[in-house]
Design a protein around this motif. Structure first.
Motif, PDB file in Angstrom:
ATOM      1  N   ALA A  23       0.822  -1.208   0.000  1.00 62.42           N
ATOM      2  CA  ALA A  23       0.000   0.000   0.000  1.00 62.42           C
ATOM      3  C   ALA A  23       0.853   1.254   0.000  1.00 62.42           C
ATOM      4  O   ALA A  23       0.508   2.261  -0.631  1.00 62.42           O
ATOM      5  CB  ALA A  23      -0.923  -0.012   1.216  1.00 62.42           C
ATOM      6  N   GLU A  24       2.004   1.208   0.685  1.00 62.32           N
ATOM      7  CA  GLU A  24       2.897   2.361   0.719  1.00 62.32           C
ATOM      8  C   GLU A  24       3.517   2.629  -0.650  1.00 62.32           C
ATOM      9  O   GLU A  24       3.854   3.764  -0.979  1.00 62.32           O
ATOM     10  CB  GLU A  24       4.003   2.124   1.746  1.00 62.32           C
ATOM     11  N   ILE A  25       3.665   1.580  -1.426  1.00 65.58           N
ATOM     12  CA  ILE A  25       4.294   1.723  -2.746  1.00 65.58           C
ATOM     13  C   ILE A  25       3.313   2.263  -3.774  1.00 65.58           C
ATOM     14  O   ILE A  25       3.629   3.182  -4.537  1.00 65.58           O
ATOM     15  CB  ILE A  25       4.864   0.360  -3.212  1.00 65.58           C
ATOM     16  N   VAL A  26       2.113   1.692  -3.813  1.00 67.18           N
ATOM     17  CA  VAL A  26       1.143   2.084  -4.851  1.00 67.18           C
ATOM     18  C   VAL A  26       0.258   3.248  -4.418  1.00 67.18           C
ATOM     19  O   VAL A  26      -0.521   3.772  -5.215  1.00 67.18           O
ATOM     20  CB  VAL A  26       0.270   0.891  -5.280  1.00 67.18           C
ATOM     21  N   GLY A  27       0.347   3.651  -3.152  1.00 68.26           N
ATOM     22  CA  GLY A  27      -0.435   4.788  -2.685  1.00 68.26           C
ATOM     23  C   GLY A  27      -1.903   4.491  -2.528  1.00 68.26           C
ATOM     24  O   GLY A  27      -2.748   5.376  -2.753  1.00 68.26           O
TER      25      GLY A  27
END
Length: 317
Positions: free
Chosen positions: A163-167
């Protein structure tokens, strides 16, 4: 890639975690290749990731609790951005775009421009997540689907980190991976043992060299598809060829036009049996196959020279 840390607040002290940081390179290359389908783009993405790491001060780097996780997160974001721009570039690509084919590590000597041998850390681990059929399905996914699926299903990263990567939220990432999983499942064909695949590809090679059209048709599924990626080469057919009979006839025409001294070699392509066309020790075309039962259902022919650099320049076995 050679990376050096700048002087920063450490006043020239060597980075104590250099070996550990560079030890993540192969993992990052494996991740980036699966996300991008291109070794060249994967190398660029990993180089950019390391550039961002060493753009931080030594104090900032030392404050990172898990450098490996940090590098993976940044590489994922870099690849996500590249996937968005790659779609636009591939729309203007001349002919079909096929993921870059990879040889067995023992045959990997192409290296970079200038003749340098490829670093072992640049080699991609060959498994079912890099076979050509799998990579082609990945190309049909949205960038977010592809990143969520590869990170979770292949590299086993938790959705909270993805989730932190794809926002997006972890729940949204779970849905993205589920959607990608359905695409993979819908495109799957019954698995054929590797030994049987090799036998079919070998028979195909023999029939092609003998210009035996009946044998070729017998080895091709009636609904087979052949796709070529020449990167704009005039000698490459620009559109997919549908149907076993049409493919067989096109292959015979290619054989008739082939220059003298052309050799077809049995090679592993992205972990599966394939063929390589060479002349005077130079790889001209790499063929990947999808085999169902005793017949070939799909052929991918890569002729774009930029995508053939990892391949050996010798005729070999």
């Amino acid at each position: 890639m050679t990376t050096r840390s700048g002087p920063g607040p450490g006043h020239g002290r060597p980075d104590p975690g250099l070996d550990a940081i560079m030890g993540e390179r192969r993992q990052l290359i494996n991740l980036a290749y699966r996300l991008l389908g291109s070794l060249a783009e994967a190398e660029d993405a990993v180089q950019e990731t390391y550039a961002r790491w060493y753009a931080m001060s030594l104090r900032q780097r030392e404050a990172v609790e898990s450098p490996g996780a940090w590098l993976t997160t940044v590489a994922g974001r870099v690849c996500l951005n590249l996937l968005g721009s790659a779609r636009a570039r591939r729309e203007s690509y001349v002919g079909e775009w096929i993921p870059e084919p990879l040889p067995e590590p023992t045959e990997w000597i192409g290296g970079r421009p200038g003749g340098a041998t490829a670093d072992p850390a640049d080699r991609v681990t060959l498994d079912e997540s890099v076979n050509m059929a799998f990579l082609v399905v990945l190309e049909s996914m949205t960038p977010a689907e592809r990143v969520a699926f590869i990170l979770h299903d292949v590299f086993r990263y938790p959705f909270a980190e993805i989730a932190e990567i794809v926002g997006r939220t972890p729940a949204a990432c779970r849905q993205l991976a589920s959607s990608a999983r359905r695409r993979i499942r819908d495109s799957a064909v019954p698995s054929t043992p590797a030994v049987r695949q090799a036998a079919v590809v070998r028979a195909f090679k023999v029939a092609w060299e003998a210009k035996d059209i009946d044998a070729l048709i017998g080895l091709l599924d009636p609904g087979a598809t052949a796709i070529a990626d020449g990167g704009g080469l005039a000698t490459t057919f620009l559109r997919p060829i549908e149907g076993g009979d049409q493919i067989a006839r096109a292959l015979l025409e290619i054989a008739r036009r082939a220059p003298g001294g052309m050799m077809f070699l049995e090679r592993t392509v992205n972990g599966r049996p394939g063929l390589v066309a060479q002349q005077d020790g130079v790889t001209l075309t790499v063929f990947a196959f999808d085999v169902a039962g005793d017949r070939i259902t799909r052929i991918w022919a890569v002729r774009n020279p930029e995508k053939l650099r990892p391949w050996t320049a010798v005729t070999g076995r």
